[in-house]
Design a protein around this motif. Structure first.
Motif, mmCIF file in Angstrom:
data_model
loop_
_atom_site.group_PDB
_atom_site.id
_atom_site.type_symbol
_atom_site.label_atom_id
_atom_site.label_comp_id
_atom_site.label_asym_id
_atom_site.label_seq_id
_atom_site.Cartn_x
_atom_site.Cartn_y
_atom_site.Cartn_z
ATOM 1 N N HIS A 109 0.827 -1.207 0.000
ATOM 2 C CA HIS A 109 0.000 0.000 0.000
ATOM 3 C C HIS A 109 0.864 1.260 0.000
ATOM 4 O O HIS A 109 0.683 2.151 -0.842
ATOM 5 C CB HIS A 109 -0.932 -0.001 1.224
ATOM 6 N N HIS A 113 1.889 4.697 -3.036
ATOM 7 C CA HIS A 113 1.943 6.162 -3.028
ATOM 8 C C HIS A 113 3.182 6.667 -3.763
ATOM 9 O O HIS A 113 3.130 7.704 -4.433
ATOM 10 C CB HIS A 113 1.907 6.691 -1.593
ATOM 11 N N HIS A 120 -6.695 7.246 -2.403
ATOM 12 C CA HIS A 120 -7.002 5.865 -2.041
ATOM 13 C C HIS A 120 -8.158 5.336 -2.880
ATOM 14 O O HIS A 120 -9.004 6.104 -3.334
ATOM 15 C CB HIS A 120 -7.353 5.769 -0.551
ATOM 16 N N SER A 121 -8.174 4.045 -3.066
ATOM 17 C CA SER A 121 -9.252 3.382 -3.801
ATOM 18 C C SER A 121 -10.485 3.288 -2.910
ATOM 19 O O SER A 121 -10.384 3.140 -1.698
ATOM 20 C CB SER A 121 -8.799 1.972 -4.196
ATOM 21 N N MET A 128 -4.736 -0.407 -2.355
ATOM 22 C CA MET A 128 -4.713 1.040 -2.160
ATOM 23 C C MET A 128 -5.988 1.572 -1.518
ATOM 24 O O MET A 128 -6.200 2.771 -1.455
ATOM 25 C CB MET A 128 -4.451 1.753 -3.492
ATOM 26 N N SER A 129 -6.819 0.695 -0.991
ATOM 27 C CA SER A 129 -8.029 1.118 -0.292
ATOM 28 C C SER A 129 -7.675 1.809 1.013
ATOM 29 O O SER A 129 -6.683 1.490 1.655
ATOM 30 C CB SER A 129 -8.896 -0.109 0.015
ATOM 31 N N TYR A 130 -8.499 2.760 1.415
ATOM 32 C CA TYR A 130 -8.335 3.367 2.741
ATOM 33 C C TYR A 130 -9.126 2.585 3.770
ATOM 34 O O TYR A 130 -8.993 2.811 4.961
ATOM 35 C CB TYR A 130 -8.767 4.833 2.751
ATOM 36 N N ASP A 133 -11.643 5.627 6.751
ATOM 37 C CA ASP A 133 -10.772 6.786 6.933
ATOM 38 C C ASP A 133 -10.852 7.419 8.316
ATOM 39 O O ASP A 133 -10.219 8.432 8.578
ATOM 40 C CB ASP A 133 -11.015 7.839 5.849
ATOM 41 N N CYS A 139 -14.767 2.178 2.536
ATOM 42 C CA CYS A 139 -14.632 1.669 1.187
ATOM 43 C C CYS A 139 -15.920 0.917 0.799
ATOM 44 O O CYS A 139 -16.787 0.677 1.627
ATOM 45 C CB CYS A 139 -13.414 0.763 1.094
ATOM 46 N N ARG A 154 -8.330 -6.215 2.626
ATOM 47 C CA ARG A 154 -7.632 -5.706 1.458
ATOM 48 C C ARG A 154 -6.697 -6.776 0.931
ATOM 49 O O ARG A 154 -6.200 -7.603 1.684
ATOM 50 C CB ARG A 154 -6.768 -4.502 1.844
ATOM 51 N N ASP A 162 -5.641 -1.553 -9.023
ATOM 52 C CA ASP A 162 -4.521 -0.742 -8.556
ATOM 53 C C ASP A 162 -3.520 -0.531 -9.688
ATOM 54 O O ASP A 162 -3.042 0.587 -9.919
ATOM 55 C CB ASP A 162 -3.795 -1.424 -7.384
#
Length: 172
Positions: A109, A113, A120-121, A128-130, A133, A139, A154, A162
């Motif tokens: 992940h 960046h 984020h996805s 790359m999911s958050y 948050d 998500c 994830r 991604d």
């Protein structure tokens, strides 16, 4: 970002149950998984008391740098900080949990960046999911009514989505 990306791993301050070759192999696995994105990258161990070369991205263990997270990418400072304190807490709370899976996901992940994926996805399955948050945004699951009733993690490595986002950002 400069190309190719060169990550250098410094093992100082790592939790005792992670050895340097193991963490280096996980970082190399993440770089290999990102390779279809089209941005050349490598990972090397940084010998003790050695300074990184200009442009290197350091992978380091630091609670300060990770700011209370499992990992944090500081792109301008060119550091990927791993949080030893949270990995210790994970081990304390669930000693049988395979923490290397979490470490793989965090490395993949945070490296994303450095490949340019700052946003984020929204898909929970993407590396790359958050995921959540902390501000009420979550998500997206395939079945939103299943939130909380099924375990949905994830991916530990970049998904096709991604990689497609990475290729779109970085061109052919």
């Amino acid at each position: 970002m400069s190309r190719p990306l060169r990550f250098v791993y410094r093992h100082d301050a790592a939790p005792a149950w992670f050895d340097a070759p193991q963490v280096l192999a996980l970082a190399q696995r993440a770089v290999q998984a990102w390779s279809p994105c089209g941005v050349p990258a490598s990972v090397q161990a940084l010998p003790p008391r050695t300074s990184p070369a200009e442009g290197d991205i350091q992978i380091v263990w630091t609670d300060t740098g990770s700011r209370g997270q499992f990992g944090l990418a500081n792109v301008p400072a060119r550091t990927l900080s791993l949080g030893p304190g949270l990995f210790r807490l994970l081990r304390e709370r669930n000693p049988r949990y395979p923490a290397e899976q979490t470490l793989q996901m965090v490395l993949s992940h945070e490296m994303g960046h450095f490949y340019g994926l700052m946003a984020h996805s929204r898909r929970c399955v993407d590396v790359m999911s958050y995921y959540d948050d902390g501000k009420g945004q979550r998500c997206t699951l395939r079945d939103p009514s299943a939130w909380g009733s099924v375990v949905e993690y994830r991916s530990m490595l970049p998904t096709a989505c991604d990689l497609a986002r990475c290729r779109a950002l970085n061109g052919p």
